[in-house]
Write a protein that holds these residues in place. Sequence first.
Motif, mmCIF file in Angstrom:
data_model
loop_
_atom_site.group_PDB
_atom_site.id
_atom_site.type_symbol
_atom_site.label_atom_id
_atom_site.label_comp_id
_atom_site.label_asym_id
_atom_site.label_seq_id
_atom_site.Cartn_x
_atom_site.Cartn_y
_atom_site.Cartn_z
ATOM 1 N N GLN A 1 0.843 -1.186 0.000
ATOM 2 C CA GLN A 1 0.000 0.000 0.000
ATOM 3 C C GLN A 1 0.884 1.244 0.000
ATOM 4 O OE1 GLN A 1 -2.637 0.266 3.321
ATOM 5 N NE2 GLN A 1 -3.608 2.138 2.625
ATOM 6 N N LEU A 2 0.608 2.138 -0.942
ATOM 7 C CA LEU A 2 1.397 3.354 -1.088
ATOM 8 C C LEU A 2 1.141 4.286 0.087
ATOM 9 C CD1 LEU A 2 1.589 5.446 -4.334
ATOM 10 C CD2 LEU A 2 1.212 6.547 -2.153
ATOM 11 N N GLN A 3 2.202 4.694 0.779
ATOM 12 C CA GLN A 3 2.072 5.663 1.854
ATOM 13 C C GLN A 3 3.284 6.581 1.877
ATOM 14 O OE1 GLN A 3 1.409 3.353 5.485
ATOM 15 N NE2 GLN A 3 -0.743 3.976 5.454
ATOM 16 N N VAL A 4 3.041 7.850 2.158
ATOM 17 C CA VAL A 4 4.110 8.801 2.405
ATOM 18 C C VAL A 4 3.783 9.548 3.685
ATOM 19 C CG1 VAL A 4 4.857 9.098 0.011
ATOM 20 C CG2 VAL A 4 2.986 10.508 0.887
ATOM 21 N N ALA A 5 4.827 9.924 4.420
ATOM 22 C CA ALA A 5 4.635 10.604 5.691
ATOM 23 C C ALA A 5 5.680 11.690 5.845
ATOM 24 C CB ALA A 5 4.709 9.621 6.853
ATOM 25 N N GLU A 6 5.206 12.909 6.096
ATOM 26 C CA GLU A 6 6.098 14.052 6.264
ATOM 27 C C GLU A 6 6.468 14.227 7.729
ATOM 28 O OE1 GLU A 6 2.692 15.099 3.405
ATOM 29 O OE2 GLU A 6 2.936 14.285 5.421
ATOM 30 N N SER A 7 7.643 14.786 7.945
ATOM 31 C CA SER A 7 8.063 15.158 9.298
ATOM 32 C C SER A 7 9.098 16.262 9.179
ATOM 33 C CB SER A 7 8.639 13.959 10.052
ATOM 34 O OG SER A 7 9.780 13.458 9.390
ATOM 35 N N GLY A 8 9.370 16.911 10.305
ATOM 36 C CA GLY A 8 10.426 17.906 10.343
ATOM 37 C C GLY A 8 9.973 19.349 10.381
ATOM 38 N N GLY A 9 8.673 19.580 10.358
ATOM 39 C CA GLY A 9 8.201 20.945 10.420
ATOM 40 C C GLY A 9 8.425 21.571 11.783
ATOM 41 N N GLY A 10 8.178 22.856 11.876
ATOM 42 C CA GLY A 10 8.332 23.547 13.153
ATOM 43 C C GLY A 10 8.315 25.035 12.978
ATOM 44 N N LEU A 11 8.711 25.718 14.041
ATOM 45 C CA LEU A 11 8.781 27.172 14.066
ATOM 46 C C LEU A 11 10.236 27.601 13.894
ATOM 47 C CD1 LEU A 11 7.569 30.000 14.652
ATOM 48 C CD2 LEU A 11 7.954 29.515 17.097
ATOM 49 N N VAL A 12 10.462 28.521 12.979
ATOM 50 C CA VAL A 12 11.815 28.993 12.718
ATOM 51 C C VAL A 12 11.774 30.488 12.460
ATOM 52 C CG1 VAL A 12 11.663 28.473 10.241
ATOM 53 C CG2 VAL A 12 13.901 28.537 11.355
ATOM 54 N N GLN A 13 12.839 31.168 12.814
ATOM 55 C CA GLN A 13 12.914 32.602 12.572
ATOM 56 C C GLN A 13 13.264 32.877 11.110
ATOM 57 O OE1 GLN A 13 15.741 34.165 15.413
ATOM 58 N NE2 GLN A 13 14.175 34.357 16.994
ATOM 59 N N PRO A 14 12.892 34.053 10.614
ATOM 60 C CA PRO A 14 13.296 34.421 9.249
ATOM 61 C C PRO A 14 14.802 34.301 9.063
ATOM 62 C CG PRO A 14 11.674 35.962 10.076
ATOM 63 C CD PRO A 14 12.036 35.074 11.236
ATOM 64 N N GLY A 15 15.179 33.737 7.928
ATOM 65 C CA GLY A 15 16.586 33.485 7.653
ATOM 66 C C GLY A 15 17.065 32.132 8.107
ATOM 67 N N SER A 25 6.644 4.362 1.958
ATOM 68 C CA SER A 25 6.473 2.937 2.225
ATOM 69 C C SER A 25 5.539 2.338 1.191
ATOM 70 C CB SER A 25 5.932 2.700 3.634
ATOM 71 O OG SER A 25 4.693 3.337 3.813
ATOM 72 N N GLY A 26 5.759 1.075 0.906
ATOM 73 C CA GLY A 26 4.942 0.407 -0.089
ATOM 74 C C GLY A 26 5.475 0.547 -1.509
ATOM 75 N N PHE A 27 6.570 1.289 -1.662
ATOM 76 C CA PHE A 27 7.179 1.445 -2.979
ATOM 77 C C PHE A 27 8.594 1.967 -2.789
ATOM 78 C CE2 PHE A 27 7.197 6.081 -3.287
ATOM 79 C CZ PHE A 27 6.238 6.446 -2.355
ATOM 80 N N THR A 28 9.398 1.906 -3.847
ATOM 81 C CA THR A 28 10.741 2.479 -3.799
ATOM 82 C C THR A 28 10.779 3.752 -4.634
ATOM 83 O OG1 THR A 28 11.424 1.087 -5.659
ATOM 84 C CG2 THR A 28 11.848 0.247 -3.445
ATOM 85 N N LEU A 29 11.783 4.566 -4.411
ATOM 86 C CA LEU A 29 11.805 5.897 -5.021
ATOM 87 C C LEU A 29 11.996 5.855 -6.533
ATOM 88 C CD1 LEU A 29 13.814 7.880 -2.335
ATOM 89 C CD2 LEU A 29 11.338 7.682 -2.616
ATOM 90 N N ASP A 30 12.462 4.746 -7.070
ATOM 91 C CA ASP A 30 12.555 4.674 -8.527
ATOM 92 C C ASP A 30 11.230 4.243 -9.151
ATOM 93 O OD1 ASP A 30 14.074 1.385 -9.044
ATOM 94 O OD2 ASP A 30 12.632 2.112 -7.568
ATOM 95 N N ALA A 97 3.096 11.268 -3.916
ATOM 96 C CA ALA A 97 3.761 10.320 -4.795
ATOM 97 C C ALA A 97 2.887 9.976 -5.989
ATOM 98 C CB ALA A 97 4.094 9.042 -4.017
ATOM 99 N N ASP A 98 3.524 9.701 -7.103
ATOM 100 C CA ASP A 98 2.798 9.254 -8.293
ATOM 101 C C ASP A 98 3.743 8.465 -9.186
ATOM 102 O OD1 ASP A 98 -0.048 10.419 -9.711
ATOM 103 O OD2 ASP A 98 1.380 9.314 -10.959
ATOM 104 N N GLU A 99 3.262 7.351 -9.707
ATOM 105 C CA GLU A 99 4.106 6.489 -10.527
ATOM 106 C C GLU A 99 4.196 6.960 -11.978
ATOM 107 O OE1 GLU A 99 2.619 2.534 -10.922
ATOM 108 O OE2 GLU A 99 0.548 3.183 -11.208
ATOM 109 N N MET A 100 3.436 7.964 -12.351
ATOM 110 C CA MET A 100 3.369 8.365 -13.750
ATOM 111 C C MET A 100 4.612 9.104 -14.228
ATOM 112 S SD MET A 100 0.504 10.783 -15.586
ATOM 113 C CE MET A 100 -0.791 9.779 -14.930
#
Length: 124
Positions: A1-15, A25-30, A97-100
């Motif tokens: 089953q195709l799944q993607v999950a984002e992480s790493g966001g947060g609060l940051v100052q300008p600059g 998961s469920g597929f490889t990047l190629d 993600a998209d296989e096309m």
Amino acid sequence: QLQVAESGGGLVQPGGSLRLSCAASGFTLDEYAIGWFRQAPWRQREGVGCISRSGSINYGDSVKGRFTISTDNAKNTVYLQMNNLQPEDTGVYYCAADEMYYSACPLLDEYEGWGQGTQVTVSS
């Protein structure tokens, strides 16, 4: 089953900088292209960048020279390194993600599978 999950966001100052991750998961990047998108309140979803199945990378005009897409095939993860962040970069960031898309990828939200998003806030 195709799944993607984002992480790493947060609060940051300008600059400042952040690195977002898109774990696949469920597929490889190629097998699938990965696109990064963002949506700020009261604005349309905007394409930030993408990497095609063959590794061709495309960036939106507003982030060229500041954002960089990279991959770690061993971790099946795509990264979005964001430098010199500005308040207008604030929004929920999604990967999809998209296989096309083999040789090139569009910055249009016509991708098959989407993550839940991660919030990025740039503020002093």
